[in-house]
Design an enzyme around this catalytic site. Structure first.
Site, PDB file in Angstrom:
ATOM      1  N   HIS A  61       7.521  15.506   9.700  1.00 48.12           N
ATOM      2  CA  HIS A  61       6.668  14.449   9.134  1.00 48.12           C
ATOM      3  C   HIS A  61       5.205  14.647   9.505  1.00 48.12           C
ATOM      4  O   HIS A  61       4.308  14.352   8.724  1.00 48.12           O
ATOM      5  CB  HIS A  61       7.087  13.077   9.661  1.00 48.12           C
ATOM      6  CG  HIS A  61       8.096  12.395   8.799  1.00 48.12           C
ATOM      7  ND1 HIS A  61       7.830  12.012   7.516  1.00 48.12           N
ATOM      8  CD2 HIS A  61       9.375  12.016   9.032  1.00 48.12           C
ATOM      9  CE1 HIS A  61       8.900  11.425   7.001  1.00 48.12           C
ATOM     10  NE2 HIS A  61       9.857  11.415   7.897  1.00 48.12           N
ATOM     11  N   ASN A  88      -3.486   5.782   6.159  1.00 47.18           N
ATOM     12  CA  ASN A  88      -4.232   6.582   7.138  1.00 47.18           C
ATOM     13  C   ASN A  88      -5.032   5.667   8.076  1.00 47.18           C
ATOM     14  O   ASN A  88      -4.867   4.449   8.068  1.00 47.18           O
ATOM     15  CB  ASN A  88      -5.139   7.590   6.420  1.00 47.18           C
ATOM     16  CG  ASN A  88      -6.187   6.899   5.547  1.00 47.18           C
ATOM     17  OD1 ASN A  88      -6.471   5.700   5.717  1.00 47.18           O
ATOM     18  ND2 ASN A  88      -6.758   7.626   4.620  1.00 47.18           N
ATOM     19  N   GLN A  96      12.367  14.695  11.876  1.00 44.95           N
ATOM     20  CA  GLN A  96      11.207  13.893  12.282  1.00 44.95           C
ATOM     21  C   GLN A  96       9.987  14.774  12.488  1.00 44.95           C
ATOM     22  O   GLN A  96       8.880  14.438  12.089  1.00 44.95           O
ATOM     23  CB  GLN A  96      11.485  13.109  13.569  1.00 44.95           C
ATOM     24  CG  GLN A  96      12.466  11.975  13.385  1.00 44.95           C
ATOM     25  CD  GLN A  96      12.130  11.090  12.215  1.00 44.95           C
ATOM     26  OE1 GLN A  96      11.068  10.508  12.161  1.00 44.95           O
ATOM     27  NE2 GLN A  96      13.033  10.993  11.252  1.00 44.95           N
ATOM     28  N   SER A 114       6.041   9.082  13.690  1.00 41.17           N
ATOM     29  CA  SER A 114       7.492   8.877  13.699  1.00 41.17           C
ATOM     30  C   SER A 114       8.148   9.500  14.926  1.00 41.17           C
ATOM     31  O   SER A 114       7.601  10.412  15.545  1.00 41.17           O
ATOM     32  CB  SER A 114       8.066   9.490  12.429  1.00 41.17           C
ATOM     33  OG  SER A 114       9.367   9.012  12.206  1.00 41.17           O
ATOM     34  N   GLU A 122      -1.482 -36.195  28.924  1.00 45.84           N
ATOM     35  CA  GLU A 122      -2.361 -35.111  28.467  1.00 45.84           C
ATOM     36  C   GLU A 122      -3.725 -35.654  28.011  1.00 45.84           C
ATOM     37  O   GLU A 122      -4.517 -34.928  27.405  1.00 45.84           O
ATOM     38  CB  GLU A 122      -1.689 -34.319  27.334  1.00 45.84           C
ATOM     39  CG  GLU A 122      -0.474 -33.516  27.821  1.00 45.84           C
ATOM     40  CD  GLU A 122       0.147 -32.621  26.753  1.00 45.84           C
ATOM     41  OE1 GLU A 122      -0.295 -32.683  25.573  1.00 45.84           O
ATOM     42  OE2 GLU A 122       1.068 -31.862  27.092  1.00 45.84           O
ATOM     43  N   GLU A 124      12.169   4.676  17.784  1.00 46.96           N
ATOM     44  CA  GLU A 124      12.178   4.184  16.405  1.00 46.96           C
ATOM     45  C   GLU A 124      13.546   4.477  15.762  1.00 46.96           C
ATOM     46  O   GLU A 124      14.189   3.596  15.224  1.00 46.96           O
ATOM     47  CB  GLU A 124      11.061   4.889  15.627  1.00 46.96           C
ATOM     48  CG  GLU A 124      10.962   4.469  14.178  1.00 46.96           C
ATOM     49  CD  GLU A 124      10.018   5.379  13.383  1.00 46.96           C
ATOM     50  OE1 GLU A 124       9.632   6.460  13.882  1.00 46.96           O
ATOM     51  OE2 GLU A 124       9.680   5.008  12.240  1.00 46.96           O
ATOM     52  N   HIS A 125      13.961   5.747  15.816  1.00 44.70           N
ATOM     53  CA  HIS A 125      15.269   6.165  15.294  1.00 44.70           C
ATOM     54  C   HIS A 125      16.125   6.661  16.450  1.00 44.70           C
ATOM     55  O   HIS A 125      15.665   7.476  17.246  1.00 44.70           O
ATOM     56  CB  HIS A 125      15.135   7.328  14.308  1.00 44.70           C
ATOM     57  CG  HIS A 125      14.225   7.058  13.154  1.00 44.70           C
ATOM     58  ND1 HIS A 125      12.927   7.516  13.108  1.00 44.70           N
ATOM     59  CD2 HIS A 125      14.423   6.384  11.989  1.00 44.70           C
ATOM     60  CE1 HIS A 125      12.361   7.136  11.964  1.00 44.70           C
ATOM     61  NE2 HIS A 125      13.239   6.445  11.267  1.00 44.70           N
ATOM     62  N   ASP A 153      16.595   7.218   5.897  1.00 42.58           N
ATOM     63  CA  ASP A 153      15.276   7.278   5.259  1.00 42.58           C
ATOM     64  C   ASP A 153      15.361   6.946   3.772  1.00 42.58           C
ATOM     65  O   ASP A 153      14.373   6.525   3.173  1.00 42.58           O
ATOM     66  CB  ASP A 153      14.672   8.682   5.411  1.00 42.58           C
ATOM     67  CG  ASP A 153      14.107   8.892   6.800  1.00 42.58           C
ATOM     68  OD1 ASP A 153      13.819   7.891   7.482  1.00 42.58           O
ATOM     69  OD2 ASP A 153      13.950  10.061   7.201  1.00 42.58           O
ATOM     70  N   GLN A 159     -10.884   0.056   0.838  1.00 45.66           N
ATOM     71  CA  GLN A 159     -11.312  -0.743  -0.318  1.00 45.66           C
ATOM     72  C   GLN A 159     -10.118  -1.412  -1.012  1.00 45.66           C
ATOM     73  O   GLN A 159     -10.213  -2.542  -1.490  1.00 45.66           O
ATOM     74  CB  GLN A 159     -12.159   0.086  -1.298  1.00 45.66           C
ATOM     75  CG  GLN A 159     -11.492   1.320  -1.878  1.00 45.66           C
ATOM     76  CD  GLN A 159     -11.662   2.566  -0.999  1.00 45.66           C
ATOM     77  OE1 GLN A 159     -11.892   2.459   0.201  1.00 45.66           O
ATOM     78  NE2 GLN A 159     -11.536   3.746  -1.583  1.00 45.66           N
ATOM     79  N   HIS A 209      -2.944 -39.720  20.035  1.00 46.74           N
ATOM     80  CA  HIS A 209      -1.546 -39.297  19.905  1.00 46.74           C
ATOM     81  C   HIS A 209      -0.622 -40.433  20.356  1.00 46.74           C
ATOM     82  O   HIS A 209       0.325 -40.796  19.664  1.00 46.74           O
ATOM     83  CB  HIS A 209      -1.266 -38.075  20.786  1.00 46.74           C
ATOM     84  CG  HIS A 209      -1.784 -36.774  20.252  1.00 46.74           C
ATOM     85  ND1 HIS A 209      -3.119 -36.493  20.142  1.00 46.74           N
ATOM     86  CD2 HIS A 209      -1.133 -35.659  19.803  1.00 46.74           C
ATOM     87  CE1 HIS A 209      -3.271 -35.262  19.656  1.00 46.74           C
ATOM     88  NE2 HIS A 209      -2.083 -34.741  19.439  1.00 46.74           N
ATOM     89  N   TYR A 262       0.844  -1.181   0.000  1.00 44.75           N
ATOM     90  CA  TYR A 262       0.000   0.000   0.000  1.00 44.75           C
ATOM     91  C   TYR A 262       0.885   1.239   0.000  1.00 44.75           C
ATOM     92  O   TYR A 262       1.796   1.361   0.812  1.00 44.75           O
ATOM     93  CB  TYR A 262      -0.920   0.007   1.231  1.00 44.75           C
ATOM     94  CG  TYR A 262      -1.942   1.109   1.116  1.00 44.75           C
ATOM     95  CD1 TYR A 262      -3.148   0.867   0.476  1.00 44.75           C
ATOM     96  CD2 TYR A 262      -1.676   2.386   1.573  1.00 44.75           C
ATOM     97  CE1 TYR A 262      -4.083   1.879   0.313  1.00 44.75           C
ATOM     98  CE2 TYR A 262      -2.599   3.402   1.417  1.00 44.75           C
ATOM     99  CZ  TYR A 262      -3.797   3.148   0.783  1.00 44.75           C
ATOM    100  OH  TYR A 262      -4.702   4.153   0.615  1.00 44.75           O
TER     101      TYR A 262
END
Lengths: 433, 433
Positions: free
Chosen positions: B262, B214, B259, B237, B415, B327-328, B361, B191, B420, B130
Site C-alpha cells: 500500500h 493526502n 499491507q 496501513s 452548583e 488495524e488488521h 478489503d 478545496q 436551574h 472524499y
C-alpha cells in the site's frame, strides 16, 4: 432586550440567519502556549507538571501529593451535608440506570456462503476525566462523565481536577467517590491533559480523555487527539424552548435563564405560536433578571444572544428548530410526541411542561454532555459507546472463500494491488488442486 | 531484512518499544496552505474551487461541469468490463448485508417514578465522501464509505473525486453508481473539503465528511471538524499476523506484503510461536519481493518497518498484539476463536488461515476503513453509526417530578445555578399548591 422576531415578517430570513451565525465565542489563540506545555510535560514529566501547577494554580505539589490520598478524600467527603450526598446518590443511580441500557450488543452470524461474520465491543482500557476548577467545577459533570465509562467497563478511570490556591470542592470528590473513581489528581490545564495523554513517572497514560475545560484544555485536547481519543470540544450552552400559549410564562422564563446563567455566551431561544405569550415570557425574564444571583452573566447572554420567535404553527417551529439543531430542546406543547416526530436534529429533548431542562442536567438519567453549536446535526451526547470500541470479525471457510475470493481477487487486480490478489489466489489454488 | 526479534531475549523490550514508537510518517506541515485555501473557498465559492482545480489538477471547469453529468457517468461506466462490474456488485451486496445489521435501535421506557426516558437515532441529512485521485483511487473505498451512509438513511450523498489532468477512473464512477450516489464532483484537495463543509453557489454544504486523502485533505478535514463531522484521520496501513507453524509460509508472506504494497510507510508484523516458520516466512517475502509489481513500495515498507517476533506461546502473542493494537489482525492458528478471546484491541480480526486480510478489503462484508496507529485502543472502524446521531429523550410526569425534582434542585443550588433550581421549584410549588 433580545431580538423579537416574527417568522412571517419579510426580513425574518435575514434576522434568523444572523442569529444562527452569531459568533458567540471569542477564539482565544492559545495554541502555541499549549504546544509548549505539552512538549514540556512530554520531556520532563512530573517535574513539568509540578512547576506548571505552581505557576498557574499557585499550589506546591510533589510526585507524592499529585493525587489526593485516601485520607484526604475521606476528610473532604465528610464535609458534605447528608442532603447533598443523597441528591448526588439519587442522580448517580438514575444516570447509571439510563446508561446501563446503552451497552451495545456483540453479533456473530453465518451467511449463505458459510462465512462467519460479526463484531465485538470492548471498553477502552483507561480513561481520564477532566473536571474544571473554580466556577465551572460541577459535581454533576463528574457523574455524567464517570458513570458511562464505568458502565462501559473501563478498568482504570482517573480524574484531573485543578484546585487553584488549594481550594477543593468536596462535592467533586464525593461525586468521584460515588462514581467509583479513586484516583483524583489535583492538576489542571493543558498540563493535566498532556500528563493523561503521554503519562509521567507518576501518572499512567490513558486511552481516552473526556470532560469540559477552558480554552487551554480545549486546545490541548485537540492536540492530543489521535494519540488518545477525546470527546467533543464543547461550545457555550444553548436551549431552545418551543411553547404554545398554555404554559406559565414564569416557568419558561426560568428555563431560558437556566441556560443563560451558565455563560455570557450561552444562547436561549423561545419559539412560540402566540405573540402575547412570547411577550409575557420576555417580561418575566426581565423581571427575574432584576434579582437573579447570576444576573451579571445571564443578563448579557439574554440581551446579546437571546431571541423570541413567533411562528404560524408548530410545523414551522419544527423547521426552524432543525435549522438551529439545539443542544437542549424543550417541547412545551399539548402533544410533545407529535411535535417530536417532526424534529430531526437536537442533542436532548425534554417533552412537556413538567420536564424543565434542569432535570436533565442532574437527575433525569440521560447524559448532560451534549453537542453544541449546531453539531447535533452530526453528533450525539456522551454515552457508553464513547468509552468502547468495536472490533469487526470475519472467518472464511474454504467454501466461503471459493464463493467470495474470486471477486476480491478481481478487484485487487483492478486496483493494481497484486499481493492482495495473490494472497487470495494462493488459497484458491490450494482448494482447486 | 526487517527486525527479527525473540520475545524472551533480554533486549526485547527495548526493541519492541522502538518498533511501536517508530515514526512512520513524515509530518508535512501544510496547515497554513490549507487554511488559505479554505478561506478562499469560503470567500469566493465556485470561482476559488475552479481556479484551484486548474492550478493543482490541470483541469478547466465551469460551475456547470464541476459535477459529472449523467451522460458522462453512463459513458464511463459502460467502459467497465462485466467481470469487474460483477465483482463490485458482489462486494456491494455483501457490504450492505453486513452494515444492515449495524442499524441501531431506538429505545423508550417508563421507570418506577413514571418518567419516560429513551433515545432516538437519526441519520445526518447530508454526507460528502472524499475519493482520492491517482494511485490511491480505490473503488472499494467508495463502497466502504457510501454504503454505510446509505444504510444509515442519509438523504443527500455526494462524492468529491479529483481527476488530475482529466483522467477519470471509470470503476470509481461505477462504484458510486452501484452505491446509489448520483452526484460526483471532479474536484479534490483542501478545496473539495472546504466546498463540502461550507458550500459554494453550486455545491450544497454537507454535515459529515468521510474518506481518505493526502496531507492536504487530512489537514482540511481537521480544520473543518466542528463545522461538520469527520471520520478518523487515517495513518499508514498496518497488519499483524499471529501464526503457528501449521501455515503455508507463502500465504503468510503474501498477507504481510498485501499491507506493505500500500505504502512505504505501511507496517507488516508477524508474531509466531515457531522461529523456523518465522524464518521461512521472511525468506518467502524476500523471494516474492524480487518480482512483485509494487516491490518499490513493498520493499522499503518491509525493510524499514516490518518485523518477525518469535514468542513462547499464544498467550504472549496476545499480550504483544494488544500493545500494538493493530488495524488488521490475522489469527492463523488452530483455534482462532480461543485466541480472539485473549485479544482486546484490534480494528478488524481475520480468523483462521482461510481468511486473508485482502478478503476484508473488498468483499468480506465488514468495513475496510479502520483505526490505524494504535488508535484501535479507543476507536472503531467506519460504520452505520458514523452517519447517524442520537437524540436523548426525557418526559416527566408531575409524579416523576415530585420524586426527582428535589434532588435536582438541591444539586443546582450546590452548583450555584439558581435559575436551574428555580425552574424545578416553580413546578414543584404548583404541585404542592
Amino acid at each position: 432586550m433580545p431580538v423579537f422576531l416574527n417568522a412571517n415578517a419579510p426580513d425574518f430570513e435575514a434576522s434568523f440567519t444572523a442569529l444562527l451565525s452569531a459568533k458567540r465565542e471569542e477564539a482565544v489563540d492559545v495554541d502555541d502556549t499549549v504546544a509548549a506545555i505539552i512538549a514540556d510535560v512530554r520531556a520532563r514529566g512530573d517535574a513539568a507538571v509540578i512547576e506548571l501547577t505552581a505557576k498557574f494554580d499557585r499550589l506546591d505539589l510533589t510526585p507524592e501529593t499529585l493525587a489526593f490520598s485516601r485520607a484526604e478524600i475521606a476528610a473532604e467527603i465528610a464535609k458534605v451535608p447528608s442532603e447533598e450526598r443523597a441528591a448526588l446518590e439519587l442522580a448517580a443511580a438514575r444516570i447509571r440506570a439510563y446508561h446501563d441500557r446503552q451497552r451495545p450488543e456483540d453479533a456473530r452470524w453465518t451467511d449463505a456462503t458459510g462465512a462467519e461474520l460479526g463484531w465485538r465491543w470492548g471498553p477502552v482500557a483507561a480513561a481520564g476525566l477532566y473536571v474544571p476548577g473554580g466556577l465551572a467545577s460541577y459535581p454533576s459533570s463528574v457523574l455524567m462523565n464517570a458513570i458511562p465509562a464505568q458502565v462501559a467497563g473501563v478498568e482504570r478511570l482517573v480524574i484531573c481536577a485543578p484546585t487553584p490556591g488549594g481550594v477543593v470542592n468536596p462535592l467533586v470528590l464525593l461525586a468521584a467517590h460515588i462514581a467509583g473513581v479513586d484516583t483524583v489528581y489535583r492538576i489542571g490545564g493543558a498540563q493535566a491533559v498532556a500528563a493523561m495523554a503521554y503519562g509521567t513517572e507518576t501518572i499512567a497514560p490513558v486511552d481516552k480523555i473526556t470532560g469540559p475545560g477552558n480554552a487551554y484544555v480545549a486546545a490541548a485536547k485537540r492536540r492530543v487527539f489521535g494519540r488518545v481519543g477525546i470527546d467533543m470540544i464543547a461550545g457555550p450552552s444553548e436551549i431552545l424552548v418551543i411553547a404554545d400559549k398554555d404554559n406559565d410564562p414564569e416557568w419558561i422564563a426560568l428555563d431560558l435563564l437556566s441556560q443563560a446563567e451558565h455563560d455570557e455566551s450561552a444562547q436561549s431561544i423561545l419559539i412560540t405560536t402566540d405573540e402575547g405569550f412570547g411577550r409575557a415570557v420576555a417580561a418575566a425574564v426581565d423581571t427575574r433578571l432584576e434579582t437573579l444571583e447570576r444576573r451579571a452573566i445571564a443578563g448579557p447572554s439574554w440581551r446579546d444572544y437571546g431571541a423570541v420567535i413567533v411562528v404560524e404553527d408548530l410545523a414551522q417551529a419544527a423547521v426552524l428548530s432543525d435549522r438551529i439543531a439545539p443542544e437542549h430542546l424543550e417541547l412545551c406543547v399539548a402533544d410533545p410526541d407529535a411535535l417530536l416526530a417532526q424534529i430531526k436534529h437536537a442533542g436532548a429533548v425534554f417533552l412537556g411542561q413538567w420536564t424543565p431542562e434542569a432535570i436533565g442536567d442532574y437527575a433525569g438519567g440521560p447524559n448532560h454532555v451534549l453537542p453544541t453549536a449546531r453539531s447535533a446535526r452530526f453528533s450525539s451526547g456522551l454515552s457508553v459507546l464513547d468509552f468502547m470500541k468495536r472490533t469487526t470479525l470475519a472467518k472464511m471457510t474454504p467454501e466461503a472463500l471459493r464463493a467470495i475470493g474470486p471477486a476480491a481477487e478481481r478487484l485487487a487486480i483492478s486496483e493494481s494491488l497484486e499481493a492482495h490478489g495473490l494472497s487470495v489466489r494462493a488459497r484458491l489454488d490450494k482448494l482447486n488442486r
